[in-house]
Design a protein around this motif. Structure first.
Motif, PDB file in Angstrom:
ATOM      1  N   MET A 102      89.086  50.112  -9.209  1.00  0.00           N
ATOM      2  CA  MET A 102      89.001  48.676  -8.585  1.00  0.00           C
ATOM      3  C   MET A 102      88.250  47.806  -9.595  1.00  0.00           C
ATOM      4  O   MET A 102      87.214  48.327 -10.085  1.00  0.00           O
ATOM      5  CB  MET A 102      88.543  48.790  -7.150  1.00  0.00           C
ATOM      6  N   SER A 141      85.481  48.095   3.007  1.00  0.00           N
ATOM      7  CA  SER A 141      85.488  48.404   1.546  1.00  0.00           C
ATOM      8  C   SER A 141      84.238  48.346   0.720  1.00  0.00           C
ATOM      9  O   SER A 141      84.065  48.897  -0.252  1.00  0.00           O
ATOM     10  CB  SER A 141      86.462  47.568   0.947  1.00  0.00           C
ATOM     11  N   ARG A 171      81.890  51.071   0.455  1.00  0.00           N
ATOM     12  CA  ARG A 171      82.497  52.414  -0.381  1.00  0.00           C
ATOM     13  C   ARG A 171      82.755  51.874  -1.773  1.00  0.00           C
ATOM     14  O   ARG A 171      82.830  52.704  -2.653  1.00  0.00           O
ATOM     15  CB  ARG A 171      83.844  52.729   0.270  1.00  0.00           C
ATOM     16  N   HIS A 172      82.801  50.591  -2.019  1.00  0.00           N
ATOM     17  CA  HIS A 172      83.380  50.020  -3.452  1.00  0.00           C
ATOM     18  C   HIS A 172      82.512  49.004  -4.127  1.00  0.00           C
ATOM     19  O   HIS A 172      82.385  47.882  -3.226  1.00  0.00           O
ATOM     20  CB  HIS A 172      84.781  49.520  -3.548  1.00  0.00           C
TER      21      HIS A 172
END
Length: 125
Positions: free
Chosen positions: A1, A44, A47-48
């Motif tokens: 990502m 998200s 986690r990212h």
């Protein structure tokens, strides 16, 4: 990502919300953008790192798209809806229902989004 992808995601979601608002009204647009997309984005972000870096920009754009009064009223509507759903979870004997841990996680994400949207001032540290 990567950051660019995270950035493009919220931009596209905000553009879609503008179209929804024009076609279906404020509540539908807010439910889509805040009740659905910002909750997913916040999840998200936990986690990212790319999503975490973009979350303040996403929130700023949502705050630009809706007035403080609209945000307050729509958040209250979503919160009432969540509370009713939480009661249903506790009362139903459905094997496919949301478990208590999932309810807690959903409530925590909502409270984070609510805090970000209603904070008097956004900043970074």
């Amino acid at each position: 990502m990567n950051v660019r992808k995270a950035h493009n995601i919220w931009i596209e979601q905000c553009e879609a919300a503008q179209t929804i608002k024009a076609r279906f009204g404020l509540t539908a647009a807010f439910d889509y953008l805040v009740g659905e997309k910002s909750m997913s984005f916040a999840s998200s972000a936990s986690r990212h790192p790319d999503f975490a870096r973009e979350l303040p920009r996403f929130v700023s754009e949502v705050r630009r798209m809706f007035t403080p009064d609209e945000i307050g009223a729509q958040l209250a509507h979503i919160e009432r809806s969540h509370n009713e759903r939480n009661v249903d979870v506790l009362e139903e004997d459905d094997l496919l229902r949301e478990g208590p841990a999932a309810v807690v996680e959903r409530v925590q994400k909502f409270m984070l989004v609510k805090e970000l949207l209603t904070a008097p001032m956004l900043g970074t540290s």
